[in-house]
Design an enzyme around this catalytic site. Structure first.
Site, mmCIF file in Angstrom:
data_model
loop_
_atom_site.group_PDB
_atom_site.id
_atom_site.type_symbol
_atom_site.label_atom_id
_atom_site.label_comp_id
_atom_site.label_asym_id
_atom_site.label_seq_id
_atom_site.Cartn_x
_atom_site.Cartn_y
_atom_site.Cartn_z
ATOM 1 N N ARG A 1 -30.527 0.892 0.074
ATOM 2 C CA ARG A 1 -29.853 0.422 -1.146
ATOM 3 C C ARG A 1 -29.094 -0.890 -0.915
ATOM 4 O O ARG A 1 -28.957 -1.714 -1.821
ATOM 5 C CB ARG A 1 -28.909 1.523 -1.646
ATOM 6 C CG ARG A 1 -28.070 1.114 -2.849
ATOM 7 C CD ARG A 1 -27.257 2.289 -3.395
ATOM 8 N NE ARG A 1 -26.307 1.862 -4.398
ATOM 9 C CZ ARG A 1 -25.075 1.461 -4.117
ATOM 10 N NH1 ARG A 1 -24.610 1.457 -2.878
ATOM 11 N NH2 ARG A 1 -24.282 1.074 -5.097
ATOM 12 N N GLY B 1 -5.907 -2.250 -4.331
ATOM 13 C CA GLY B 1 -5.383 -0.875 -4.261
ATOM 14 C C GLY B 1 -6.063 0.033 -5.275
ATOM 15 O O GLY B 1 -6.336 -0.365 -6.403
ATOM 16 N N TYR C 1 -14.720 7.706 -11.424
ATOM 17 C CA TYR C 1 -14.252 6.558 -10.632
ATOM 18 C C TYR C 1 -14.656 5.245 -11.321
ATOM 19 O O TYR C 1 -13.830 4.348 -11.539
ATOM 20 C CB TYR C 1 -14.849 6.632 -9.223
ATOM 21 C CG TYR C 1 -14.853 5.313 -8.478
ATOM 22 C CD1 TYR C 1 -13.659 4.728 -8.039
ATOM 23 C CD2 TYR C 1 -16.048 4.627 -8.217
ATOM 24 C CE1 TYR C 1 -13.664 3.512 -7.368
ATOM 25 C CE2 TYR C 1 -16.051 3.413 -7.549
ATOM 26 C CZ TYR C 1 -14.858 2.862 -7.128
ATOM 27 O OH TYR C 1 -14.856 1.654 -6.473
ATOM 28 N N ASP D 1 0.883 -1.171 0.000
ATOM 29 C CA ASP D 1 0.000 0.000 0.000
ATOM 30 C C ASP D 1 0.922 1.223 0.000
ATOM 31 O O ASP D 1 2.100 1.127 0.338
ATOM 32 C CB ASP D 1 -0.889 0.020 1.253
ATOM 33 C CG ASP D 1 -2.176 0.828 1.037
ATOM 34 O OD1 ASP D 1 -3.262 0.229 1.035
ATOM 35 O OD2 ASP D 1 -2.082 2.071 0.862
ATOM 36 N N LYS E 1 -12.610 2.039 -13.012
ATOM 37 C CA LYS E 1 -12.748 0.627 -12.612
ATOM 38 C C LYS E 1 -13.063 -0.226 -13.844
ATOM 39 O O LYS E 1 -12.585 -1.341 -13.968
ATOM 40 C CB LYS E 1 -13.841 0.451 -11.557
ATOM 41 C CG LYS E 1 -13.615 1.143 -10.239
ATOM 42 C CD LYS E 1 -12.262 0.900 -9.622
ATOM 43 C CE LYS E 1 -12.106 -0.391 -8.884
ATOM 44 N NZ LYS E 1 -10.850 -0.447 -8.089
ATOM 45 N N ASN F 1 -19.372 -2.302 -8.530
ATOM 46 C CA ASN F 1 -20.751 -2.276 -9.056
ATOM 47 C C ASN F 1 -21.043 -0.969 -9.789
ATOM 48 O O ASN F 1 -21.967 -0.911 -10.602
ATOM 49 C CB ASN F 1 -21.744 -2.492 -7.917
ATOM 50 C CG ASN F 1 -21.856 -1.298 -6.991
ATOM 51 O OD1 ASN F 1 -22.643 -0.388 -7.221
ATOM 52 N ND2 ASN F 1 -21.048 -1.254 -5.932
ATOM 53 N N HIS F 2 -20.260 0.100 -9.507
ATOM 54 C CA HIS F 2 -20.562 1.399 -10.132
ATOM 55 C C HIS F 2 -20.291 1.403 -11.637
ATOM 56 O O HIS F 2 -20.679 2.354 -12.306
ATOM 57 C CB HIS F 2 -19.823 2.523 -9.402
ATOM 58 C CG HIS F 2 -20.403 2.728 -8.035
ATOM 59 N ND1 HIS F 2 -21.572 3.414 -7.813
ATOM 60 C CD2 HIS F 2 -19.999 2.263 -6.823
ATOM 61 C CE1 HIS F 2 -21.867 3.388 -6.520
ATOM 62 N NE2 HIS F 2 -20.925 2.691 -5.902
HETATM 63 P P1 NAI Z 1 -9.914 1.786 0.622
HETATM 64 O O1 NAI Z 1 -9.901 3.159 0.066
HETATM 65 O O2 NAI Z 1 -10.238 1.635 2.068
HETATM 66 O O3 NAI Z 1 -8.516 1.083 0.342
HETATM 67 C C1 NAI Z 1 -7.803 1.249 -0.862
HETATM 68 C C2 NAI Z 1 -6.334 1.305 -0.538
HETATM 69 O O4 NAI Z 1 -5.628 1.539 -1.760
HETATM 70 C C3 NAI Z 1 -5.955 2.427 0.439
HETATM 71 O O5 NAI Z 1 -5.312 1.881 1.573
HETATM 72 C C4 NAI Z 1 -5.036 3.331 -0.366
HETATM 73 O O6 NAI Z 1 -3.949 3.840 0.387
HETATM 74 C C5 NAI Z 1 -4.537 2.386 -1.459
HETATM 75 N N1 NAI Z 1 -4.136 3.111 -2.647
HETATM 76 C C6 NAI Z 1 -4.873 4.003 -3.369
HETATM 77 N N2 NAI Z 1 -4.138 4.487 -4.376
HETATM 78 C C7 NAI Z 1 -2.912 3.887 -4.288
HETATM 79 C C8 NAI Z 1 -1.719 3.998 -5.045
HETATM 80 N N3 NAI Z 1 -1.619 4.824 -6.096
HETATM 81 N N4 NAI Z 1 -0.674 3.253 -4.665
HETATM 82 C C9 NAI Z 1 -0.746 2.431 -3.599
HETATM 83 N N5 NAI Z 1 -1.835 2.298 -2.837
HETATM 84 C C10 NAI Z 1 -2.918 3.012 -3.194
HETATM 85 O O7 NAI Z 1 -10.903 0.906 -0.265
HETATM 86 P P2 NAI Z 1 -11.581 -0.479 0.097
HETATM 87 O O8 NAI Z 1 -12.947 -0.220 0.578
HETATM 88 O O9 NAI Z 1 -10.671 -1.307 0.901
HETATM 89 O O10 NAI Z 1 -11.736 -1.090 -1.373
HETATM 90 C C11 NAI Z 1 -10.709 -1.821 -1.976
HETATM 91 C C12 NAI Z 1 -10.984 -1.867 -3.467
HETATM 92 O O11 NAI Z 1 -12.261 -2.416 -3.699
HETATM 93 C C13 NAI Z 1 -10.959 -0.488 -4.135
HETATM 94 O O12 NAI Z 1 -10.231 -0.625 -5.335
HETATM 95 C C14 NAI Z 1 -12.409 -0.175 -4.432
HETATM 96 O O13 NAI Z 1 -12.552 0.540 -5.638
HETATM 97 C C15 NAI Z 1 -13.011 -1.563 -4.541
HETATM 98 N N6 NAI Z 1 -14.407 -1.567 -4.104
HETATM 99 C C16 NAI Z 1 -14.704 -1.458 -2.770
HETATM 100 C C17 NAI Z 1 -16.026 -1.487 -2.347
HETATM 101 C C18 NAI Z 1 -16.411 -1.425 -0.909
HETATM 102 O O14 NAI Z 1 -17.602 -1.637 -0.600
HETATM 103 N N7 NAI Z 1 -15.482 -1.154 0.026
HETATM 104 C C19 NAI Z 1 -17.118 -1.642 -3.328
HETATM 105 C C20 NAI Z 1 -16.673 -1.733 -4.703
HETATM 106 C C21 NAI Z 1 -15.366 -1.723 -5.046
HETATM 107 C C1 15L Z 2 -17.793 1.358 -4.322
HETATM 108 O O1 15L Z 2 -17.295 1.101 -5.417
HETATM 109 C C2 15L Z 2 -17.089 2.237 -3.370
HETATM 110 O O2 15L Z 2 -15.704 2.054 -3.441
HETATM 111 C C3 15L Z 2 -17.557 2.022 -1.947
HETATM 112 O O3 15L Z 2 -17.064 3.091 -1.170
HETATM 113 C C4 15L Z 2 -19.078 1.977 -1.870
HETATM 114 O O4 15L Z 2 -19.629 3.199 -2.298
HETATM 115 C C5 15L Z 2 -19.597 0.876 -2.764
HETATM 116 O O5 15L Z 2 -19.066 0.962 -4.076
HETATM 117 C C6 15L Z 2 -21.123 0.879 -2.854
HETATM 118 O O6 15L Z 2 -21.645 0.956 -3.964
HETATM 119 O O7 15L Z 2 -21.776 0.792 -1.808
#
Ligand code: NAI
Ligand code: 15L
Length: 251
Positions: free
Chosen positions: A169, A68, A131, A30, A135, A107-108
Site C-alpha cells: 500500500r 497532537g 478517527y 504533548d 480528522k 489520508n483516511h
Molecule cells: P503519534 O500518536 O505518534 O503522536 C501523537 C501525539 O499526540 C502523541 O504523543 C500523543 O501523546 C499526543 N496526544 C494525543 N492526544 C492528546 C491530547 N488530548 N493532548 C495532548 N497530546 C495528545 O502520531 P504521529 O504518527 O506522530 O502523527 C501525528 C499526527 O499526524 C496525528 O494527528 C495523526 O493523526 C497524523 N497522521 C499521522 C500519520 C503517520 O503516518 N504517522 C498519517 C496521517 C496522519
Molecule cells: C494515519 O492516519 C495513521 O495515523 C497512521 O498510523 C497510518 O495508519 C497512516 O495514516 C497510513 O495510512 O499509513
C-alpha cells in the site's frame, strides 16, 4: 515562536530536531513527556482538550504545527476530545495569537475510495473510520476559522510517514521524512497561506492523490518505487485490498 503539538509522538520525534536545526524557536507540547528536546526548545505538558492550557502555550505563537491527537481508531469520546475539541482549541488559540496553523490531517478522510481511483482535494470526503471523521472535522474547523476570522492554515492529509515504505500500500501512500518536512516548512514560510488542503505524499509513481501544491512551490523528491522489491504484501483481506484506507477498512 513556533509551537509543535503532539511533539512526543512519532512525527514530532524526528521533525523537531530538523526544525531546531533550521534555527527555529520552538515550544513543544504533548500530554506525554518528550523523550528528548533540543537545547533551546521549551516543553509544556498539557492536554489539548483543556482550552485554557492550549491558549497559554500558544500565547505568542506565530505558527502552530498541530500534530497532537489520536492517530488510530479508538472510542469516539476519546477521539472527539483529542482530535475535535483539541483542534478547535488550537484554532481558537491561533486566532488569539494571530498565528497560522499547519494541521496534520490524514489520508483516511478519503479511505473509502477504491484503489484504482484518483482523488483530488476537491472530491467529496469518504472517511474510513471514526478517527478519519474526526480528522475531517479538523479540516472543517480550519475552514471555519479562516472564513470567520482569517486564521490561515494548511491541512496536510498525511499519507504514511515512514523512514521507508514497508508494505505494498505504501507504493501509493508513502511520504518520506524529507518530503513531509519540506511541505511543512513551505507552509510556514509562504507569505500568504490562505486556507489550503494538501496531500502529504512523496513523488510516488503510483500515487492516488492530486493537489495544487506544485503551484505553491512544493515538489516532493522521493518515490516508493525505489523500495518495491522489499515491500511486504498487504493484509489478505478483500476490504483492505480494495480500498485506499487499507487496514482501516477491515470489518
Ligand atoms: P503519534 O500518536 O505518534 O503522536 C501523537 C501525539 O499526540 C502523541 O504523543 C500523543 O501523546 C499526543 N496526544 C494525543 N492526544 C492528546 C491530547 N488530548 N493532548 C495532548 N497530546 C495528545 O502520531 P504521529 O504518527 O506522530 O502523527 C501525528 C499526527 O499526524 C496525528 O494527528 C495523526 O493523526 C497524523 N497522521 C499521522 C500519520 C503517520 O503516518 N504517522 C498519517 C496521517 C496522519
Ligand atoms: C494515519 O492516519 C495513521 O495515523 C497512521 O498510523 C497510518 O495508519 C497512516 O495514516 C497510513 O495510512 O499509513
Amino acid at each position: 515562536m513556533i509551537v509543535v503539538t503532539g511533539a512526543a509522538g512519532e512525527i514530532g520525534t524526528w521533525l523537531v530536531p530538523r526544525l531546531a536545526g533550521r534555527g527555529l524557536k520552538l515550544r513543544l507540547s504533548d500530554r506525554s513527556e518528550v523523550a528528548s528536546k533540543p537545547k533551546d526548545a521549551e516543553f509544556v505538558r498539557a492536554d489539548l482538550a483543556e482550552a485554557g492550557a492550549v491558549r497559554e502555550f500558544c500565547r505568542d505563537a506565530t505558527a502552530i504545527i498541530h500534530l497532537g491527537g489520536i492517530r488510530f481508531e479508538a472510542a469516539p469520546e476519546q477521539l472527539v476530545a483529542s482530535n475535535v475539541l483539541g483542534t478547535a482549541n488550537v484554532f481558537c488559540a491561533a486566532k488569539l495569537a494571530g498565528a497560522r496553523v499547519v494541521y496534520a490531517s490524514s489520508n483516511h478522510v478519503v479511505g473509502y475510495y477504491e484503489r484504482d481511483q484518483h482523488v483530488s482535494t476537491e472530491d467529496p470526503l469518504r472517511p474510513d473510520s471514526i478517527y478519519a471523521v474526526t480528522k475531517a472535522a479538523g479540516e472543517l474547523i480550519a475552514r471555519f476559522y479562516f472564513d470567520r476570522y482569517g486564521v490561515e492554515s494548511a491541512s496536510i492529509r498525511i499519507g504514511s510517514a515512514l523512514e521507508r515504505p514497508t508494505r505494498v500500500r505504501h507504493r501509493h501512500t508513502w511520504v518520506s521524512y524529507d518530503d513531509l518536512e519540506a511541505l511543512i516548512v513551505a507552509c510556514l514560510q509562504s507569505p500568504r497561506l490562505g486556507c489550503k488542503t494538501f496531500w502529504g505524499v512523496s513523488a510516488n509513481a503510483c500515487k492516488w492523490w492530486q493537489d495544487d501544491s506544485h503551484s505553491f512551490g512544493f515538489s516532493p523528491k522521493d518515490d516508493a518505487e525505489q523500495y518495491v522489491a522489499t515491500l511486504l504484501p498487504d493484509e489478505d483481506d478483500p476490504e483492505v485490498r480494495r480500498f485506499q484506507g487499507g487496514e482501516f477498512c477491515a470489518k
